[in-house]
Design an enzyme around this catalytic site. Sequence first.
Site, short mmCIF file in Angstrom:
data_model
loop_
_atom_site.label_atom_id
_atom_site.label_comp_id
_atom_site.label_asym_id
_atom_site.label_seq_id
_atom_site.Cartn_x
_atom_site.Cartn_y
_atom_site.Cartn_z
N MET A 1 5.10 -0.53 3.76
CA MET A 1 4.34 0.69 3.94
C MET A 1 4.56 1.58 2.73
O MET A 1 5.56 2.28 2.64
CB MET A 1 4.79 1.38 5.23
CG MET A 1 4.17 2.73 5.42
SD MET A 1 4.65 3.55 6.94
CE MET A 1 6.28 4.11 6.54
N PRO A 2 3.63 1.57 1.77
CA PRO A 2 3.77 2.45 0.60
C PRO A 2 3.62 3.92 0.99
O PRO A 2 2.83 4.28 1.84
CB PRO A 2 2.61 2.02 -0.30
CG PRO A 2 2.24 0.66 0.16
CD PRO A 2 2.53 0.63 1.63
N TYR A 3 4.43 4.72 0.33
CA TYR A 3 4.40 6.17 0.50
C TYR A 3 4.37 6.77 -0.90
O TYR A 3 5.25 6.51 -1.71
CB TYR A 3 5.64 6.64 1.26
CG TYR A 3 5.84 8.14 1.25
CD1 TYR A 3 5.15 8.97 2.12
CD2 TYR A 3 6.73 8.73 0.35
CE1 TYR A 3 5.36 10.34 2.11
CE2 TYR A 3 6.93 10.10 0.33
CZ TYR A 3 6.24 10.90 1.21
OH TYR A 3 6.42 12.25 1.20
N LEU A 39 -1.89 1.17 5.84
CA LEU A 39 -0.45 1.41 5.90
C LEU A 39 0.04 2.18 4.69
O LEU A 39 1.24 2.32 4.48
CB LEU A 39 0.30 0.08 6.03
CG LEU A 39 -0.03 -0.74 7.28
CD1 LEU A 39 0.70 -2.07 7.23
CD2 LEU A 39 0.33 0.04 8.54
N HIS A 41 0.38 5.62 2.67
CA HIS A 41 0.41 7.05 2.93
C HIS A 41 0.48 7.81 1.61
O HIS A 41 1.29 7.49 0.74
CB HIS A 41 1.63 7.42 3.78
CG HIS A 41 1.62 6.74 5.11
ND1 HIS A 41 1.20 7.37 6.24
CD2 HIS A 41 1.93 5.47 5.47
CE1 HIS A 41 1.28 6.53 7.26
NE2 HIS A 41 1.72 5.37 6.81
#
Length: 72
Positions: A1-3, A39, A41
């Site tokens: 999940m990249p942020y 996924l 953000h």
Amino acid sequence: MPYVKIEVTREGVTKQQKQQIIKGVTEVITNTLNKDPHLTHVVIHEIDLDDWGYAGEQVSELRAKGITADKK
């Protein structure tokens, strides 16, 4: 999940500009890292000019002197 967190000075970034940033960054993450965009953000955090400094001065003071980050 990249942020991805993007910090900018609070100087009138519009809702449309923020949407372009979020869309563009999501596309880069998706295309470069092959990550699911659902996924990914992206958070844009605006910082008051008094709370951001550069070269020993507050950005509010630099703006008062006519120094900006705009492309020439």
